[in-house]
Design a protein around this motif. Sequence first.
Motif, PDB file in Angstrom:
ATOM      1  N   SER A 153     -10.405  -4.750   2.261  1.00 11.05           N
ATOM      2  CA  SER A 153      -9.021  -4.337   2.532  1.00 11.05           C
ATOM      3  C   SER A 153      -8.506  -4.987   3.828  1.00 11.05           C
ATOM      4  CB  SER A 153      -8.905  -2.816   2.605  1.00 11.05           C
ATOM      5  OG  SER A 153      -9.817  -2.291   3.541  1.00 11.05           O
ATOM      6  N   TYR A 195      -3.468 -10.039  -3.561  1.00  9.74           N
ATOM      7  CA  TYR A 195      -3.791 -10.224  -2.143  1.00  9.74           C
ATOM      8  C   TYR A 195      -4.729 -11.404  -1.907  1.00  9.74           C
ATOM      9  CZ  TYR A 195      -1.606  -5.718  -1.055  1.00  9.74           C
ATOM     10  OH  TYR A 195      -0.710  -4.681  -0.889  1.00  9.74           O
ATOM     11  N   SER A 229      -0.927  -2.147   9.305  1.00  9.86           N
ATOM     12  CA  SER A 229      -1.469  -0.808   9.043  1.00  9.86           C
ATOM     13  C   SER A 229      -2.432  -0.453  10.167  1.00  9.86           C
ATOM     14  CB  SER A 229      -2.202  -0.795   7.700  1.00  9.86           C
ATOM     15  OG  SER A 229      -2.667   0.499   7.426  1.00  9.86           O
ATOM     16  N   GLY A 237       0.826  -1.210   0.000  1.00  6.19           N
ATOM     17  CA  GLY A 237       0.000   0.000   0.000  1.00  6.19           C
ATOM     18  C   GLY A 237       0.859   1.258   0.000  1.00  6.19           C
ATOM     19  N   LEU A 279      -1.841  -0.407   4.090  1.00  3.86           N
ATOM     20  CA  LEU A 279      -3.097  -0.522   3.331  1.00  3.86           C
ATOM     21  C   LEU A 279      -4.143   0.411   3.938  1.00  3.86           C
ATOM     22  CD1 LEU A 279      -3.674  -4.334   2.621  1.00  3.86           C
ATOM     23  CD2 LEU A 279      -2.225  -2.695   1.440  1.00  3.86           C
ATOM     24  N   LYS A 323      -1.516  -3.109  -8.565  1.00  4.49           N
ATOM     25  CA  LYS A 323      -1.146  -2.944  -9.981  1.00  4.49           C
ATOM     26  C   LYS A 323       0.270  -2.370 -10.076  1.00  4.49           C
ATOM     27  CE  LYS A 323      -3.982   1.113  -9.492  1.00  4.49           C
ATOM     28  NZ  LYS A 323      -4.076   0.883  -8.050  1.00  4.49           N
ATOM     29  N   ALA A 346      -7.486  -8.345   2.866  1.00  4.29           N
ATOM     30  CA  ALA A 346      -6.232  -8.261   2.101  1.00  4.29           C
ATOM     31  C   ALA A 346      -5.046  -8.203   3.069  1.00  4.29           C
ATOM     32  CB  ALA A 346      -6.244  -7.032   1.194  1.00  4.29           C
ATOM     33  N   THR A 383      -3.965  12.077  12.561  1.00  6.34           N
ATOM     34  CA  THR A 383      -2.893  12.601  11.701  1.00  6.34           C
ATOM     35  C   THR A 383      -3.019  14.122  11.564  1.00  6.34           C
ATOM     36  OG1 THR A 383      -4.236  11.789   9.869  1.00  6.34           O
ATOM     37  CG2 THR A 383      -2.246  10.562  10.367  1.00  6.34           C
ATOM     38  N   PHE A 435     -10.336   0.496   4.978  1.00  7.86           N
ATOM     39  CA  PHE A 435     -11.605   1.206   5.007  1.00  7.86           C
ATOM     40  C   PHE A 435     -12.758   0.302   4.587  1.00  7.86           C
ATOM     41  CE2 PHE A 435      -8.368   4.562   4.225  1.00  7.86           C
ATOM     42  CZ  PHE A 435      -8.541   5.261   5.405  1.00  7.86           C
ATOM     43  N   GLY A 479      -2.816   8.569  17.427  1.00  4.96           N
ATOM     44  CA  GLY A 479      -3.948   9.464  17.614  1.00  4.96           C
ATOM     45  C   GLY A 479      -4.510   9.889  16.269  1.00  4.96           C
ATOM     46  N   ILE A 481      -0.322   7.552   3.551  1.00  2.00           N
ATOM     47  CA  ILE A 481       0.694   7.385   4.597  1.00  2.00           C
ATOM     48  C   ILE A 481       1.862   6.552   4.058  1.00  2.00           C
ATOM     49  CG2 ILE A 481       1.093   6.160   6.786  1.00  2.00           C
ATOM     50  CD1 ILE A 481      -1.470   7.357   7.853  1.00  2.00           C
ATOM     51  N   GLY A 482       1.518   5.511   3.269  1.00  2.00           N
ATOM     52  CA  GLY A 482       2.535   4.583   2.764  1.00  2.00           C
ATOM     53  C   GLY A 482       3.579   5.261   1.904  1.00  2.00           C
ATOM     54  N   THR A 508       1.702   3.049  -2.226  1.00  2.00           N
ATOM     55  CA  THR A 508       1.272   4.044  -3.222  1.00  2.00           C
ATOM     56  C   THR A 508       0.329   5.063  -2.580  1.00  2.00           C
ATOM     57  OG1 THR A 508      -0.529   2.560  -3.768  1.00  2.00           O
ATOM     58  CG2 THR A 508       1.402   2.470  -5.205  1.00  2.00           C
ATOM     59  N   MET A 546      -1.190  12.559   1.925  1.00  2.00           N
ATOM     60  CA  MET A 546      -2.535  12.110   2.319  1.00  2.00           C
ATOM     61  C   MET A 546      -3.611  12.903   1.588  1.00  2.00           C
ATOM     62  SD  MET A 546      -2.181  11.477   6.402  1.00  2.00           S
ATOM     63  CE  MET A 546      -3.733  10.570   6.488  1.00  2.00           C
TER      64      MET A 546
HETATM   65  N1  LIG Z   1      -5.112   8.310  12.661  1.00  2.00           N
HETATM   66  C1  LIG Z   1      -5.486   8.941  11.582  1.00  2.00           C
HETATM   67  O1  LIG Z   1      -5.877  10.111  11.656  1.00  2.00           O
HETATM   68  C2  LIG Z   1      -5.421   8.266  10.244  1.00  2.00           C
HETATM   69  C3  LIG Z   1      -5.743   8.991   9.100  1.00  2.00           C
HETATM   70  C4  LIG Z   1      -5.690   8.340   7.868  1.00  2.00           C
HETATM   71  C5  LIG Z   1      -5.317   7.002   7.793  1.00  2.00           C
HETATM   72  N2  LIG Z   1      -5.026   6.320   8.939  1.00  2.00           N
HETATM   73  C6  LIG Z   1      -4.675   4.897   8.871  1.00  2.00           C
HETATM   74  O2  LIG Z   1      -3.503   4.749   8.084  1.00  2.00           O
HETATM   75  C7  LIG Z   1      -3.581   3.586   7.267  1.00  2.00           C
HETATM   76  C8  LIG Z   1      -3.321   3.969   5.813  1.00  2.00           C
HETATM   77  O3  LIG Z   1      -4.281   4.918   5.418  1.00  2.00           O
HETATM   78  P1  LIG Z   1      -4.128   5.791   4.082  1.00  2.00           P
HETATM   79  O4  LIG Z   1      -5.127   6.891   4.190  1.00  2.00           O
HETATM   80  O5  LIG Z   1      -2.699   6.128   3.864  1.00  2.00           O
HETATM   81  O6  LIG Z   1      -4.616   4.726   3.008  1.00  2.00           O
HETATM   82  P2  LIG Z   1      -4.993   4.941   1.474  1.00  2.00           P
HETATM   83  O7  LIG Z   1      -4.137   6.006   0.889  1.00  2.00           O
HETATM   84  O8  LIG Z   1      -6.472   5.083   1.344  1.00  2.00           O
HETATM   85  O9  LIG Z   1      -4.627   3.520   0.880  1.00  2.00           O
HETATM   86  C9  LIG Z   1      -3.301   3.030   0.890  1.00  2.00           C
HETATM   87  C10 LIG Z   1      -3.159   1.946  -0.151  1.00  2.00           C
HETATM   88  O10 LIG Z   1      -3.874   0.789   0.261  1.00  2.00           O
HETATM   89  C11 LIG Z   1      -4.059  -0.019  -0.884  1.00  2.00           C
HETATM   90  N3  LIG Z   1      -5.399  -0.603  -0.803  1.00  2.00           N
HETATM   91  C12 LIG Z   1      -6.577   0.043  -0.649  1.00  2.00           C
HETATM   92  N4  LIG Z   1      -7.596  -0.847  -0.643  1.00  2.00           N
HETATM   93  C13 LIG Z   1      -7.047  -2.071  -0.793  1.00  2.00           C
HETATM   94  C14 LIG Z   1      -7.564  -3.394  -0.870  1.00  2.00           C
HETATM   95  N5  LIG Z   1      -8.867  -3.629  -0.817  1.00  2.00           N
HETATM   96  N6  LIG Z   1      -6.696  -4.409  -1.036  1.00  2.00           N
HETATM   97  C15 LIG Z   1      -5.379  -4.171  -1.110  1.00  2.00           C
HETATM   98  N7  LIG Z   1      -4.821  -2.940  -1.057  1.00  2.00           N
HETATM   99  C16 LIG Z   1      -5.647  -1.916  -0.893  1.00  2.00           C
HETATM  100  C17 LIG Z   1      -3.913   0.893  -2.117  1.00  2.00           C
HETATM  101  O11 LIG Z   1      -2.730   0.530  -2.815  1.00  2.00           O
HETATM  102  P3  LIG Z   1      -2.744  -0.067  -4.313  1.00  2.00           P
HETATM  103  O12 LIG Z   1      -3.904   0.561  -5.025  1.00  2.00           O
HETATM  104  O13 LIG Z   1      -1.427   0.384  -4.837  1.00  2.00           O
HETATM  105  O14 LIG Z   1      -2.874  -1.530  -4.171  1.00  2.00           O
HETATM  106  C18 LIG Z   1      -3.745   2.273  -1.512  1.00  2.00           C
HETATM  107  O15 LIG Z   1      -2.887   3.122  -2.237  1.00  2.00           O
HETATM  108  C19 LIG Z   1      -4.955   2.963   7.553  1.00  2.00           C
HETATM  109  O16 LIG Z   1      -4.818   1.898   8.472  1.00  2.00           O
HETATM  110  C20 LIG Z   1      -5.748   4.094   8.169  1.00  2.00           C
HETATM  111  O17 LIG Z   1      -6.719   3.654   9.089  1.00  2.00           O
HETATM  112  C21 LIG Z   1      -5.067   6.925  10.153  1.00  2.00           C
END
Ligand SMILES: NC(=O)c1ccc[n+]([C@@H]2O[C@H](COP(=O)([O-])OP(=O)(O)OC[C@H]3O[C@@H](n4cnc5c(N)ncnc54)[C@H](OP(=O)(O)O)[C@@H]3O)[C@@H](O)[C@H]2O)c1
Length: 311
Positions: free
Chosen positions: A80, A51, A103, A8, A73, A35, A83, A145, A76, A143, A13-14, A10, A158
């Motif tokens: 996922s 996955y 994650s 993830g 990942l 992909k 996965a 982000t 949401f 907490g 956060i990743g 791409t 993000m």
């Molecule tokens: N504490 C906070 O305020 C906060 C805020 C935001 C996020 N988070 C946490 O941080 C983590 C990452 O969040 P993010 O916002 O960075 O995520 P994101 O950008 O929405 O997704 C990260 C990557 O996950 C992969 N992905 C999405 N759905 C998938 C699926 N069904 N199967 C496999 N891969 C999948 C996609 O990669 P590909 O398309 O390249 O496969 C996507 O680029 C999560 O656990 C989230 O809960 C926390």
Amino acid sequence: MITVAVAGGTGGIGKTIVEEIARSGRYEVVVLSRKPSTIPGLGVPVVAADYNDIASFTRLLQERNVEIVISSLGLFSEESAQAQLNLIHAAIASTTVKKFIPSEFGIRYTKDILSFYPAGQWWIDAADLLRESHLQFTRIILGWTLDHYGIPGVPSNMNPFSYAIDFHNHRAAIPGDGKAPVAFLHSSDLAKYILAMLEQDSWPEYSAFAGDRMSWGDLLKLAEEVTGTKWDVTYDPIEKLEKGEGTVLEQPKGAMELPEEALRHLWCEFGIMADKGLMDITTEGLRNREFPHVSPLTVREVVETAWGQKE
Ligand SMILES: NC(=O)c1ccc[n+]([C@@H]2O[C@H](COP(=O)([O-])OP(=O)(O)OC[C@H]3O[C@@H](n4cnc5c(N)ncnc54)[C@H](OP(=O)(O)O)[C@@H]3O)[C@@H](O)[C@H]2O)c1
């Protein structure tokens, strides 16, 4: 050189984690994605992974000699979450992977929160699977982000998300009385802490990092001070949030697209979490002091940089 795979990588956060580790030059980095693509400027391969096929995923990890997996990942949906469980199964089955960061990057997800936040089960299941395995793992909690209050003025990968405080429209929708403290960490600092942790031989089950601690009410005061205006404010009592009737703020362009009801649902869950003080993870034994070279951004620094009056 040790190879680190960021699943993830791409995403929001990743990608920041990938950039930090790749720029250090201390690790081989590979991004696992549904992909194949490229991350411009970094020379990091983005490898297609299935996955739904644990055996082929296991082979992929072995062929790339991956020792550390960081999952970022976007959890949401049930899909996922599954996965990520399959990714953990593949890491356990591989002969190369030794360490795994699931994650999480949120609050301390425990069974106590399931009554109002059923999705918490996704993180609990992943941690249970890791605990039963031979892999070293750590659950990173931070907490909320901080990126959400700096975009676009403070760089972040993000998606924007206006929760509680909307700098674009000078509006606030505060959960409860807004007095409960919340911990904040910017994703760029999360990435620095992760890079530092990669050097460590062993990890505790929880790794809590905070850049700052402030209530929504104090963040509102800061927002009004920095923007020099009086904001339009709504307070949502907990009873309203429990009924799923929280006040959802207008979302900025580029925010994750969710159906209105799903967004309201999530919004109310976050509000209950905040009002119960669960977003204050500073009580969880912060690990910041182990890495004194990281000086995390404070809320004021981010807000002033992004929204302060320009000369
Ligand atoms: N504490 C906070 O305020 C906060 C805020 C935001 C996020 N988070 C946490 O941080 C983590 C990452 O969040 P993010 O916002 O960075 O995520 P994101 O950008 O929405 O997704 C990260 C990557 O996950 C992969 N992905 C999405 N759905 C998938 C699926 N069904 N199967 C496999 N891969 C999948 C996609 O990669 P590909 O398309 O390249 O496969 C996507 O680029 C999560 O656990 C989230 O809960 C926390």
